[in-house]
Scaffold this active site. Structure first.
Site, PDB file in Angstrom:
ATOM      1  N   SER A 123      20.418  40.383  36.942  1.00 10.42           N
ATOM      2  CA  SER A 123      21.368  41.393  37.363  1.00 10.42           C
ATOM      3  C   SER A 123      20.623  42.806  37.514  1.00 10.42           C
ATOM      4  O   SER A 123      21.350  43.609  38.319  1.00 10.42           O
ATOM      5  CB  SER A 123      22.642  41.317  36.740  1.00 10.42           C
ATOM      6  OG  SER A 123      23.187  40.022  36.805  1.00 10.42           O
ATOM      7  N   HIS A 144      18.464  38.276  43.835  1.00  7.80           N
ATOM      8  CA  HIS A 144      19.537  38.705  43.093  1.00  7.80           C
ATOM      9  C   HIS A 144      20.682  37.805  43.685  1.00  7.80           C
ATOM     10  O   HIS A 144      21.144  38.311  44.858  1.00  7.80           O
ATOM     11  CB  HIS A 144      19.866  39.828  42.651  1.00  7.80           C
ATOM     12  CG  HIS A 144      20.944  40.284  41.662  1.00  7.80           C
ATOM     13  ND1 HIS A 144      21.678  41.275  42.018  1.00  7.80           N
ATOM     14  CD2 HIS A 144      21.613  39.286  41.017  1.00  7.80           C
ATOM     15  CE1 HIS A 144      22.879  41.213  41.182  1.00  7.80           C
ATOM     16  NE2 HIS A 144      22.961  40.155  40.436  1.00  7.80           N
ATOM     17  N   GLU A 156      20.425  40.201  47.148  1.00  9.40           N
ATOM     18  CA  GLU A 156      19.386  41.355  46.908  1.00  9.40           C
ATOM     19  C   GLU A 156      18.113  40.788  46.532  1.00  9.40           C
ATOM     20  O   GLU A 156      17.798  40.163  45.641  1.00  9.40           O
ATOM     21  CB  GLU A 156      19.765  42.106  45.887  1.00  9.40           C
ATOM     22  CG  GLU A 156      21.307  42.787  46.299  1.00  9.40           C
ATOM     23  CD  GLU A 156      21.921  43.814  45.079  1.00  9.40           C
ATOM     24  OE1 GLU A 156      22.446  44.911  45.119  1.00  9.40           O
ATOM     25  OE2 GLU A 156      21.609  43.357  43.764  1.00  9.40           O
ATOM     26  N   ASN A 195      25.463  46.308  41.833  1.00 12.00           N
ATOM     27  CA  ASN A 195      25.705  46.630  40.146  1.00 12.00           C
ATOM     28  C   ASN A 195      25.819  48.140  40.011  1.00 12.00           C
ATOM     29  O   ASN A 195      26.521  48.524  39.201  1.00 12.00           O
ATOM     30  CB  ASN A 195      24.805  45.879  39.308  1.00 12.00           C
ATOM     31  CG  ASN A 195      25.390  44.353  39.182  1.00 12.00           C
ATOM     32  OD1 ASN A 195      26.607  43.954  39.578  1.00 12.00           O
ATOM     33  ND2 ASN A 195      24.196  43.447  38.850  1.00 12.00           N
TER      34      ASN A 195
HETATM   35  N1  3HC Z   1      32.639  28.246  42.469  1.00 11.60           N
HETATM   36  C1  3HC Z   1      32.558  27.873  43.724  1.00 11.60           C
HETATM   37  N2  3HC Z   1      33.446  27.957  44.827  1.00 11.60           N
HETATM   38  C2  3HC Z   1      34.752  28.984  44.590  1.00 11.60           C
HETATM   39  C3  3HC Z   1      34.898  29.395  43.320  1.00 11.60           C
HETATM   40  C4  3HC Z   1      33.795  29.180  42.084  1.00 11.60           C
HETATM   41  N3  3HC Z   1      34.159  29.771  41.040  1.00 11.60           N
HETATM   42  N4  3HC Z   1      35.927  30.155  43.337  1.00 11.60           N
HETATM   43  C5  3HC Z   1      36.379  30.188  44.712  1.00 11.60           C
HETATM   44  N5  3HC Z   1      35.527  29.437  45.272  1.00 11.60           N
HETATM   45  C6  3HC Z   1      35.640  29.233  46.961  1.00 11.60           C
HETATM   46  C7  3HC Z   1      36.475  27.974  47.150  1.00 11.60           C
HETATM   47  O1  3HC Z   1      36.512  26.669  46.999  1.00 11.60           O
HETATM   48  C8  3HC Z   1      37.073  28.381  48.623  1.00 11.60           C
HETATM   49  O2  3HC Z   1      36.297  27.973  49.399  1.00 11.60           O
HETATM   50  P1  3HC Z   1      36.842  27.523  50.960  1.00 11.60           P
HETATM   51  O3  3HC Z   1      37.240  28.537  51.575  1.00 11.60           O
HETATM   52  O4  3HC Z   1      35.227  27.126  51.587  1.00 11.60           O
HETATM   53  O5  3HC Z   1      37.463  26.089  50.737  1.00 11.60           O
HETATM   54  C9  3HC Z   1      36.760  29.928  48.477  1.00 11.60           C
HETATM   55  O6  3HC Z   1      35.757  30.171  47.448  1.00 11.60           O
HETATM   56  C10 3HC Z   1      38.008  30.968  48.089  1.00 11.60           C
HETATM   57  O7  3HC Z   1      38.624  30.482  46.991  1.00 11.60           O
HETATM   58  P2  3HC Z   1      39.972  30.464  46.736  1.00 11.60           P
HETATM   59  O8  3HC Z   1      40.892  30.532  48.081  1.00 11.60           O
HETATM   60  O9  3HC Z   1      40.439  29.402  45.760  1.00 11.60           O
HETATM   61  O10 3HC Z   1      40.114  31.937  45.967  1.00 11.60           O
HETATM   62  P3  3HC Z   1      40.126  33.383  46.510  1.00 11.60           P
HETATM   63  O11 3HC Z   1      40.252  33.423  48.020  1.00 11.60           O
HETATM   64  O12 3HC Z   1      40.798  34.079  45.639  1.00 11.60           O
HETATM   65  O13 3HC Z   1      38.566  33.756  46.400  1.00 11.60           O
HETATM   66  C11 3HC Z   1      36.656  34.477  45.066  1.00 11.60           C
HETATM   67  C12 3HC Z   1      37.866  33.477  45.051  1.00 11.60           C
HETATM   68  C13 3HC Z   1      35.679  34.020  46.177  1.00 11.60           C
HETATM   69  C14 3HC Z   1      36.074  34.300  43.820  1.00 11.60           C
HETATM   70  C15 3HC Z   1      37.045  35.918  45.460  1.00 11.60           C
HETATM   71  O14 3HC Z   1      38.104  36.290  44.651  1.00 11.60           O
HETATM   72  C16 3HC Z   1      35.932  36.868  45.692  1.00 11.60           C
HETATM   73  O15 3HC Z   1      35.278  37.045  46.367  1.00 11.60           O
HETATM   74  N6  3HC Z   1      36.079  37.729  44.194  1.00 11.60           N
HETATM   75  C17 3HC Z   1      35.054  38.700  44.083  1.00 11.60           C
HETATM   76  C18 3HC Z   1      33.937  38.114  43.531  1.00 11.60           C
HETATM   77  C19 3HC Z   1      32.729  39.122  43.601  1.00 11.60           C
HETATM   78  O16 3HC Z   1      32.938  40.532  43.610  1.00 11.60           O
HETATM   79  N7  3HC Z   1      31.604  38.739  43.127  1.00 11.60           N
HETATM   80  C20 3HC Z   1      30.701  39.662  42.840  1.00 11.60           C
HETATM   81  C21 3HC Z   1      30.355  39.878  41.284  1.00 11.60           C
HETATM   82  S1  3HC Z   1      29.278  40.966  40.949  1.00 11.60           S
HETATM   83  C22 3HC Z   1      28.024  39.823  40.534  1.00 11.60           C
HETATM   84  O17 3HC Z   1      28.031  38.643  40.613  1.00 11.60           O
HETATM   85  C23 3HC Z   1      26.794  40.460  40.135  1.00 11.60           C
HETATM   86  C24 3HC Z   1      26.085  39.810  38.993  1.00 11.60           C
HETATM   87  O18 3HC Z   1      25.061  40.457  38.891  1.00 11.60           O
HETATM   88  C25 3HC Z   1      26.974  39.888  37.472  1.00 11.60           C
END
Ligand code: 3HC
Length: 289
Positions: A123, A144, A156, A195
């Protein structure tokens, strides 16, 4: 190497990122070996794939044949030589500790074929801090992914001064072939694009909570309802892991020595209690089974 010559991908680490990157690659037609030194992590990743693929079929997102193909493409091991010995492209997704990553890359360089690209999903650790332990720095790059890696579209690609143009272009092409939208960073910068932006948001959110200006829930509500983010910073930390947030902050603090880079006392409290977020059932929120 051209992207259509990449057939075998090795993903190191069966944690939430590694297992989803591996599964995503398998769904997109690559033969993938997902490796972890811990048997229980391998078992967890195997169980996740076994549950996820039929779930996608049930939801109409994959056909039965596609799900079966993905399952056939994916295998697991605890042996590094077996995982990387015939790989064309390796994606490392182990814990965010520089010394560990350097050790992994040193070992990888010995067992992976000379043509293989060695990418890190770190990250924040730029690949120039790792490339020097290998005999192929031109083939070392940051790739990333974002959590959850099966869902988030961005990748990225960070081209270090040692990374060849060919490796950077190949990594961009591979991300596209894995169904992602890649962006290229032509310079190494701490935190890359996402990030850096996210850290600013999280830092403000933690300060507001620390000062007891508002509750964690209300800060999350403010960010989702006013800024349109799918989840607020606290719920997001629970998803990505409060332990990961802590490790990143500590690594940064060790480097800069600046008080403002120290993890927030609220985060330290969570770490002391072993409340890392979803993976432990409790973080800023509770996740009862
Ligand atoms: N694993 C796999 N698939 C998942 C999942 C998980 N943990 N959570 C949700 N999904 C899938 C579902 O199966 C669904 O797929 P589909 O529409 O194709 O059937 C889709 O995502 C939408 O899921 P839900 O309807 O259950 O839930 P939401 O609409 O609330 O979406 C979310 C969940 C995708 C996690 C959404 O809330 C989101 O985009 N959150 C923000 C995530 C984010 O910002 N990520 C970046 C983090 S920073 C990072 O990663 C950097 C690193 O360096 C730490």
């Amino acid at each position: 190497m051209r992207v259509d010559e990449i057939r075998k991908i090795c993903v190191l680490g069966c944690g939430s990122m590694g297992s989803q990157i591996a599964l995503n690659a398998a769904i997109h037609g690559f033969a993938v070996k997902n490796m972890d030194i811990k048997e229980e992590m391998v078992a967890r990743a195997r169980a996740f794939a076994a549950e996820y693929l039929p779930g996608r079929v049930a939801k109409g997102r994959l056909t039965e044949a596609e799900a079966q193909g993905a399952a056939r493409n994916l295998s697991f091991t605890t042996d590094l030589a077996e995982a990387a010995g015939d790989a064309d492209f390796v994606i490392e997704a182990v814990l965010e500790r520089l010394d560990l990553k350097r050790q992994v890359f040193r070992n990888l360089d010995r067992v992976a074929p000379p043509h293989a690209v060695l990418a890190t999903n770190s990250s924040f650790i730029v690949s120039s801090r790792i490339a020097g332990v290998t005999g192929r720095p031109d083939k070392v790059v940051n790739m990333h992914f974002f959590n959850p890696a099966l869902v988030m579209e961005l990748v990225e690609v960070v081209q270090g001064p040692h990374t060849s143009d060919e490796t950077a272009a190949l990594t961009m092409d591979l991300a596209r072939k894995m169904g992602k939208t890649p962006v290229l960073l032509r310079k190494e910068v701490y935190g890359f694009l996402v990030n850096r932006i996210l850290a600013a948001l999280v830092k403000e959110a933690l300060w507001l909570a620390e000062m007891e200006v508002a509750s964690v829930e209300d800060i999350d509500t403010a960010v989702t309802k006013a800024l349109g983010h799918p989840m607020g910073p606290f719920r997001l930390m629970d998803l990505t892991g409060i332990d990961l947030h802590y490790d990143i902050a500590m690594e940064r603090y060790r480097e800069t020595g600046r008080a403002e880079d120290k993890p927030s006392p609220l985060v330290v409290e969570k770490i002391t209690r072993g409340e890392f977020g979803r993976k432990t059932g409790k973080g800023w929120y509770s996740y009862a089974e």
